[in-house]
Design a protein around this motif. Structure first.
Motif, mmCIF file in Angstrom:
data_model
loop_
_atom_site.group_PDB
_atom_site.id
_atom_site.type_symbol
_atom_site.label_atom_id
_atom_site.label_comp_id
_atom_site.label_asym_id
_atom_site.label_seq_id
_atom_site.Cartn_x
_atom_site.Cartn_y
_atom_site.Cartn_z
ATOM 1 N N ARG A 183 0.771 -1.276 0.110
ATOM 2 C CA ARG A 183 0.014 -0.061 0.162
ATOM 3 C C ARG A 183 0.824 1.154 0.002
ATOM 4 N NH1 ARG A 183 -4.625 0.078 4.408
ATOM 5 N NH2 ARG A 183 -2.721 -0.011 5.864
ATOM 6 N N GLU A 184 1.999 1.307 0.685
ATOM 7 C CA GLU A 184 2.675 2.304 0.763
ATOM 8 C C GLU A 184 3.772 2.648 -0.596
ATOM 9 O OE1 GLU A 184 3.306 4.627 2.789
ATOM 10 O OE2 GLU A 184 2.521 3.881 4.813
ATOM 11 N N CYS A 185 3.927 1.644 -1.197
ATOM 12 C CA CYS A 185 4.520 1.774 -2.617
ATOM 13 C C CYS A 185 3.377 2.175 -3.625
ATOM 14 C CB CYS A 185 4.945 0.214 -3.163
ATOM 15 S SG CYS A 185 6.243 -0.443 -2.198
ATOM 16 N N PHE A 186 2.125 1.809 -3.709
ATOM 17 C CA PHE A 186 1.071 2.319 -4.417
ATOM 18 C C PHE A 186 0.846 3.793 -4.196
ATOM 19 C CE2 PHE A 186 -0.085 -1.939 -5.554
ATOM 20 C CZ PHE A 186 -0.491 -1.782 -7.052
ATOM 21 N N ASP A 187 0.749 4.289 -2.827
ATOM 22 C CA ASP A 187 0.666 5.427 -2.460
ATOM 23 C C ASP A 187 1.722 6.596 -3.088
ATOM 24 O OD1 ASP A 187 -1.598 4.864 -1.156
ATOM 25 O OD2 ASP A 187 -0.733 4.864 1.082
ATOM 26 N N PHE A 188 2.969 6.071 -2.931
ATOM 27 C CA PHE A 188 4.033 6.834 -3.412
ATOM 28 C C PHE A 188 3.844 6.945 -5.145
ATOM 29 C CE2 PHE A 188 8.248 6.296 -5.418
ATOM 30 C CZ PHE A 188 8.693 7.869 -5.380
ATOM 31 N N ALA A 236 2.557 9.693 -10.029
ATOM 32 C CA ALA A 236 1.779 9.827 -11.424
ATOM 33 C C ALA A 236 0.884 11.018 -11.357
ATOM 34 C CB ALA A 236 1.206 8.437 -11.752
ATOM 35 N N GLN A 237 0.168 11.262 -10.570
ATOM 36 C CA GLN A 237 -0.806 12.432 -10.424
ATOM 37 C C GLN A 237 -0.193 13.823 -10.567
ATOM 38 O OE1 GLN A 237 -2.774 11.707 -6.769
ATOM 39 N NE2 GLN A 237 -3.713 9.822 -7.196
ATOM 40 N N ASP A 238 1.120 13.731 -10.369
ATOM 41 C CA ASP A 238 1.932 15.097 -10.230
ATOM 42 C C ASP A 238 2.555 15.106 -11.754
ATOM 43 O OD1 ASP A 238 2.496 17.549 -8.989
ATOM 44 O OD2 ASP A 238 4.521 16.807 -8.360
ATOM 45 N N LEU A 249 6.756 9.086 -18.555
ATOM 46 C CA LEU A 249 7.083 7.706 -18.206
ATOM 47 C C LEU A 249 6.366 7.462 -16.604
ATOM 48 C CD1 LEU A 249 10.087 6.530 -20.151
ATOM 49 C CD2 LEU A 249 7.905 5.882 -20.614
ATOM 50 N N VAL A 250 6.679 8.563 -15.750
ATOM 51 C CA VAL A 250 6.045 8.485 -14.606
ATOM 52 C C VAL A 250 4.723 7.982 -14.317
ATOM 53 C CG1 VAL A 250 5.735 9.582 -12.292
ATOM 54 C CG2 VAL A 250 7.920 9.935 -13.689
ATOM 55 N N GLN A 251 3.921 8.282 -15.625
ATOM 56 C CA GLN A 251 2.417 7.592 -15.524
ATOM 57 C C GLN A 251 2.465 6.319 -15.401
ATOM 58 O OE1 GLN A 251 -0.286 9.563 -15.325
ATOM 59 N NE2 GLN A 251 0.841 11.612 -15.468
ATOM 60 N N ALA A 252 3.423 5.520 -15.630
ATOM 61 C CA ALA A 252 3.475 4.205 -15.574
ATOM 62 C C ALA A 252 4.273 3.849 -14.108
ATOM 63 C CB ALA A 252 4.315 3.563 -16.684
ATOM 64 N N LEU A 253 4.391 4.511 -13.115
ATOM 65 C CA LEU A 253 4.881 4.012 -11.981
ATOM 66 C C LEU A 253 4.137 3.342 -11.304
ATOM 67 C CD1 LEU A 253 7.844 4.462 -10.637
ATOM 68 C CD2 LEU A 253 6.649 6.462 -9.117
ATOM 69 N N PRO A 254 2.794 3.599 -11.241
ATOM 70 C CA PRO A 254 1.695 2.661 -10.332
ATOM 71 C C PRO A 254 1.824 1.101 -10.903
ATOM 72 C CG PRO A 254 0.684 4.738 -10.762
ATOM 73 C CD PRO A 254 1.904 4.848 -11.557
ATOM 74 N N ALA A 276 -6.640 0.183 -11.925
ATOM 75 C CA ALA A 276 -6.367 2.036 -11.946
ATOM 76 C C ALA A 276 -4.932 1.882 -12.408
ATOM 77 C CB ALA A 276 -6.640 2.245 -10.882
ATOM 78 N N ALA A 277 -3.865 1.270 -11.959
ATOM 79 C CA ALA A 277 -2.557 1.159 -12.239
ATOM 80 C C ALA A 277 -2.370 0.965 -13.744
ATOM 81 C CB ALA A 277 -1.550 0.587 -11.237
ATOM 82 N N ALA A 278 -3.281 -0.333 -14.325
ATOM 83 C CA ALA A 278 -3.090 -0.545 -15.519
ATOM 84 C C ALA A 278 -3.707 0.510 -16.453
ATOM 85 C CB ALA A 278 -3.696 -2.073 -15.707
ATOM 86 N N ASP A 279 -4.794 0.917 -16.110
ATOM 87 C CA ASP A 279 -5.571 1.949 -16.742
ATOM 88 C C ASP A 279 -4.767 3.116 -17.067
ATOM 89 O OD1 ASP A 279 -7.861 0.341 -16.925
ATOM 90 O OD2 ASP A 279 -8.768 1.136 -15.272
ATOM 91 N N ARG A 280 -3.782 3.559 -16.003
ATOM 92 C CA ARG A 280 -3.207 4.934 -16.392
ATOM 93 C C ARG A 280 -1.929 4.561 -17.253
ATOM 94 N NH1 ARG A 280 -2.050 9.480 -13.363
ATOM 95 N NH2 ARG A 280 -3.530 9.045 -11.763
ATOM 96 N N ALA A 281 -1.520 3.342 -17.185
ATOM 97 C CA ALA A 281 -0.692 3.019 -18.356
ATOM 98 C C ALA A 281 -1.235 2.995 -19.640
ATOM 99 C CB ALA A 281 0.108 1.771 -17.925
#
Length: 348
Positions: free
Chosen positions: A199-204, A209-211, A217-222, A250-255
């Motif tokens: 959960r902490e890794c996903f939060d980071f 990605a939101q920022d 490519l940071v959009q693919a960090l999740p 949601a992580a897959a959708d962002r990528a």
């Protein structure tokens, strides 16, 4: 000014909760045309020349990335050139002998030293010995975030404490707030420091990605966080409430949203698309995986398939067959992306 979402690492919060020739897009490639870890059109001549012992094209390539502040490509090229030098070091030795203060040569040399140390059982001790090489590379160009990405990887391998890592992280994001390599290095450090605290890794990853800009490519960090979760003996629906299925999707959708913004059927974004395909297969999102396979073209990458097999190309081809069968609504075997990953040093 660097946004707080990209800057703030979880462990400093007051509390924490536990180009080659273009390939037509859309036409499936025969198995014998699929390429593993193909260099792009800019890197390929540098590797060919290095094989002949000539460092000139590599020097010109890295100088061009530094002058143009192409930090993402510079990071990728440095990593690939250092990997080549592991078995063919003569060209790099000649480059360092000819231009011992060249920041580009120093950076490749530092990456090579870290890679070699990482393979040793005495990893932490050997990594401490290469610190001066990273320092020298960082002094070469004060704008360059790539030595700081290398320093972040080095700190993780040397088992550095949170305070020191946070200092490196702050220096890295001052230079490039949305540099993908630095964010991946930080995510790996978090995963190593708090193994299992997905959960902490996903939060980071989500904050970063939101920022970040839409095409970063940071959009693919999740997606990297999802991969870490799925290769930690977890499945999409059976690893407890820490990371619900919706967060993986949601992580897959962002990528998926990022993928069309990158060149289709091109070696440059192939690594991200291969990772996305891996995650989509684990989530059994077959139509999405088929679309990403179409955009990916003939380019397989060792990562992430080497986490599941000693034959990453063969594994990629077998997964591609599974995707085709499932997308065509034909009987398909269970996805071959095994649960649980292996700690391969090639990707640190």
């Amino acid at each position: 000014m660097v946004g707080t979402m990209a800057m703030q690492l979880p462990f400093i919060r007051p509390s924490r909760m536990t180009r080659t020739a273009p390939h037509p897009v859309g036409r499936p490639s025969p198995d014998d045309e699929v390429l593993l870890d193909a260099p792009d059109a800019r890197l390929s001549p540098a590797l060919v020349a290095a094989a002949r012992g000539d460092h000139g094209p590599a020097a010109g390539l890295l100088l061009a990335t530094r002058v143009a502040a192409e930090w993402e490509r510079r990071d990728r090229y440095v990593t690939r050139l250092a990997a080549f030098a592991r078995s063919r070091p003569e060209w790099l030795d000649a480059w360092l002998a000819t231009a011992p203060q060249d920041p580009d040569a120093l950076l490749v040399g530092a990456q090579l030293a870290v890679d070699r140390a990482w393979q040793s059982p005495a990893r932490a001790e050997l990594l401490r010995e290469v610190s001066p090489l990273i320092t020298a590379a960082a002094r070469g160009d004060q704008r360059d975030p790539v030595p700081w990405r290398l320093a972040l990887d080095h700190a993780r391998g040397a088992q550095a404490g949170h305070k020191y890592f946070e200092e490196l992280w702050a220096a890295a994001v001052r230079r490039a707030p949305h540099h993908h390599g630095c964010h991946v290095a930080a995510l790996r450090y978090l995963a190593t420091s708090w193994h299992g605290s997905h959960r902490e890794c996903f939060d980071f990853a989500d904050r970063a990605a939101q920022d970040a800009p839409a095409g970063s490519l940071v959009q693919a960090l999740p997606l990297r966080a999802a991969f870490g979760y799925l290769t930690d003996d977890c499945g999409p629906d059976d690893c407890g409430p820490q990371v619900p299925r919706e967060r993986l999707d949601a992580a897959a959708d962002r990528a998926i949203a990022l993928s069309p913004l990158l060149p289709p059927a091109d070696p440059w974004p192939a690594r991200m698309r291969n990772l996305l395909i891996y995650v989509l297969v684990r989530l059994e999102r077959w139509p999405d995986a088929a679309e990403q396979m179409r955009l990916n073209g003939p380019y397989a990458t060792s990562f992430p398939w080497d986490r599941a097999s000693d034959d990453p190309l063969g594994h990629f081809l077998r997964v591609r067959d599974d995707i085709r069968a499932a997308a065509a609504k034909e009987p398909s075997r269970h996805p071959r992306s095994e649960r649980g990953g292996r700690d391969r040093t090639g990707d640190h």
